[in-house]
Design a protein around this motif. Structure first.
Motif, PDB file in Angstrom:
ATOM      1  N   GLY A 138     123.058  29.792  57.379  1.00  0.00           N
ATOM      2  CA  GLY A 138     123.796  29.024  56.380  1.00  0.00           C
ATOM      3  C   GLY A 138     122.881  28.512  55.304  1.00  0.00           C
ATOM      4  N   ASP A 139     123.112  28.951  54.054  1.00  0.00           N
ATOM      5  CA  ASP A 139     122.271  28.483  52.944  1.00  0.00           C
ATOM      6  C   ASP A 139     123.132  28.078  51.761  1.00  0.00           C
ATOM      7  N   GLY A 140     123.150  26.777  51.516  1.00  0.00           N
ATOM      8  CA  GLY A 140     123.858  26.230  50.361  1.00  0.00           C
ATOM      9  C   GLY A 140     125.291  26.717  50.275  1.00  0.00           C
ATOM     10  N   GLN A 141     125.654  27.170  49.080  1.00  0.00           N
ATOM     11  CA  GLN A 141     126.993  27.718  48.856  1.00  0.00           C
ATOM     12  C   GLN A 141     126.952  29.239  48.827  1.00  0.00           C
ATOM     13  N   HIS A 142     125.968  29.806  49.506  1.00  0.00           N
ATOM     14  CA  HIS A 142     125.788  31.262  49.484  1.00  0.00           C
ATOM     15  C   HIS A 142     126.556  31.927  50.619  1.00  0.00           C
ATOM     16  N   GLU A 143     125.967  31.941  51.829  1.00  0.00           N
ATOM     17  CA  GLU A 143     126.622  32.624  52.941  1.00  0.00           C
ATOM     18  C   GLU A 143     126.305  31.972  54.276  1.00  0.00           C
ATOM     19  N   HIS A 144     127.092  32.353  55.273  1.00  0.00           N
ATOM     20  CA  HIS A 144     126.906  31.929  56.659  1.00  0.00           C
ATOM     21  C   HIS A 144     127.317  33.115  57.533  1.00  0.00           C
ATOM     22  N   PRO A 145     126.475  34.144  57.613  1.00  0.00           N
ATOM     23  CA  PRO A 145     126.870  35.398  58.279  1.00  0.00           C
ATOM     24  C   PRO A 145     127.307  35.250  59.733  1.00  0.00           C
ATOM     25  N   SER A 146     126.573  34.471  60.526  1.00  0.00           N
ATOM     26  CA  SER A 146     126.910  34.396  61.949  1.00  0.00           C
ATOM     27  C   SER A 146     128.260  33.723  62.175  1.00  0.00           C
ATOM     28  N   GLN A 147     128.642  32.774  61.319  1.00  0.00           N
ATOM     29  CA  GLN A 147     129.948  32.133  61.454  1.00  0.00           C
ATOM     30  C   GLN A 147     131.064  33.137  61.164  1.00  0.00           C
TER      31      GLN A 147
END
Length: 351
Positions: A138-147
């Motif tokens: 999870g990075d900022g307003q970028h992405e959260h791949p594992s979620q």
């Protein structure tokens, strides 16, 4: 375990994930879910490897999930906390990462409030020529791949517990409701759901789902589709053409109509730099998910939420706790199996 070769060294975004990669993650997670149902829930897969959880931002579910996933794989774990680290004395993020590298870290799980930090650490590891993988938590307003991958796994195993796969969602209508503007979870879910062939409907007030979001999607990867605006000025609705996979709504009802799944998102007040909502009460009246509003959906509709949940704001408390509709606890359980799969796929080539 799936026999497909895994070639991805870092997991930073889902924007360029292939169908094969999605299916490999889903099938590997299904294998680990079976492991987690045993009396002895541990396997020696990553024994001798070190997983460092570099969480520069507070987290409960993601951090704990990655930690227990690493331990279930028999990896050694290092947990970083910014408040008690040398960063309070002026150490840079990259210097912190290189410190953990010097300790023998094999996989770095990175979470940060600023977009791009996991990518920067991955680039530095590559520049140094070391076999260290970076996983974006999870990075900022970028992405959260594992979620997004655990959301995908939760839905697919509901449809086919024995053989979860991407194509199970083809043609399904999935509504994503809430603070889409500030949500890294929404962005990652858009990539995975579009790849599956699902029909994705985004719904939020205009301040949390601006027209410019459509341009972001186009610039980020869905270049083959053009966005068109509906003719009704009272009910703005944006959609993709000609494939009709992604729709944007400023009202909740069209997004919920005949939906198979509803994903609600937390209002991220810590990331809001302006007064974007009149009140939380009004937001709940217009966009909060309740049992009554779910009557617009299909009879067997299921509700998801990445957590943490603001009860009575984005979802009613009674609905959140209703096992007939809610998959929220299943998401938490799925998170361990999916993160075990991701760590295994990144770490299996390092043995």
């Amino acid at each position: 375990m799936p026999t497909t070769t895994w070639n991805r060294h870092h997991i930073l975004s889902l924007a360029d994930f292939t169908t094969t990669e999605y299916d490999t993650v889903l099938q590997t997670a299904a294998s680990f879910q079976e492991v987690l149902s045993r009396r002895t829930k541990k396997v020696p897969t990553l024994q001798g490897q070190v997983v460092a959880n570099l969480f520069f931002e507070p987290s409960t579910r993601t951090r704990s999930s990655f930690e227990i996933a690493a331990k279930r794989l028999s990896a050694d774990t290092l947990n970083f906390a910014a408040a008690t680290s040398s960063m309070t004395k002026g150490e840079t993020i990259l210097d912190t990462a290189k410190t953990y590298l010097a300790m023998g870290t094999d996989i770095m799980v990175v979470r940060h409030r600023e977009a791009g930090v996991p990518n920067a650490i991955a680039a530095e590891m590559d520049r140094l020529g070391v076999r260290v993988s970076v996983l974006n938590a999870g990075d900022g307003q970028h992405e959260h791949p594992s979620q997004a991958l655990l959301d995908l796994f939760t839905i697919c195993t509901l449809i086919d517990p024995d053989h979860p796969r991407l194509k199970l969602l083809k043609g399904k209508k999935i509504a994503i409701v809430g603070d889409i503007l500030h949500s890294r979870v929404a962005r990652s879910n858009i990539w995975s759901l579009i790849a599956s062939g699902a029909e994705v409907h985004l719904a939020a007030p205009p301040t949390l789902l601006p027209k410019l979001f459509a341009e972001f999607i186009l610039e980020s990867g869905i270049r083959s589709q053009e966005f068109i605006i509906s003719s009704s000025p009272l009910s703005p609705s944006f959609s993709t053409s000609p494939n009709q996979q992604l729709f944007l709504h400023w009202q909740l009802e069209p997004a919920l109509q005949n939906a198979d799944f509803v994903m609600t998102l937390r209002l991220q007040k810590e990331r809001m730099t302006a007064h974007l909502l009149p009140s939380l009460r009004e937001y709940h009246q217009l966009f909060g998910i309740t049992r009554t509003k779910l009557q617009l959906c299909k009879a067997n509709v299921k509700v998801l939420h990445p957590g943490p949940v603001n009860r009575g704001v984005e979802i009613s408390s009674e609905l959140m706790d209703d096992p007939e509709f809610s998959l929220i606890q299943s998401q938490v359980t799925s998170g361990v199996a999916v993160r075990m799969a991701l760590l295994y796929l990144l770490g299996s080539g390092k043995a």
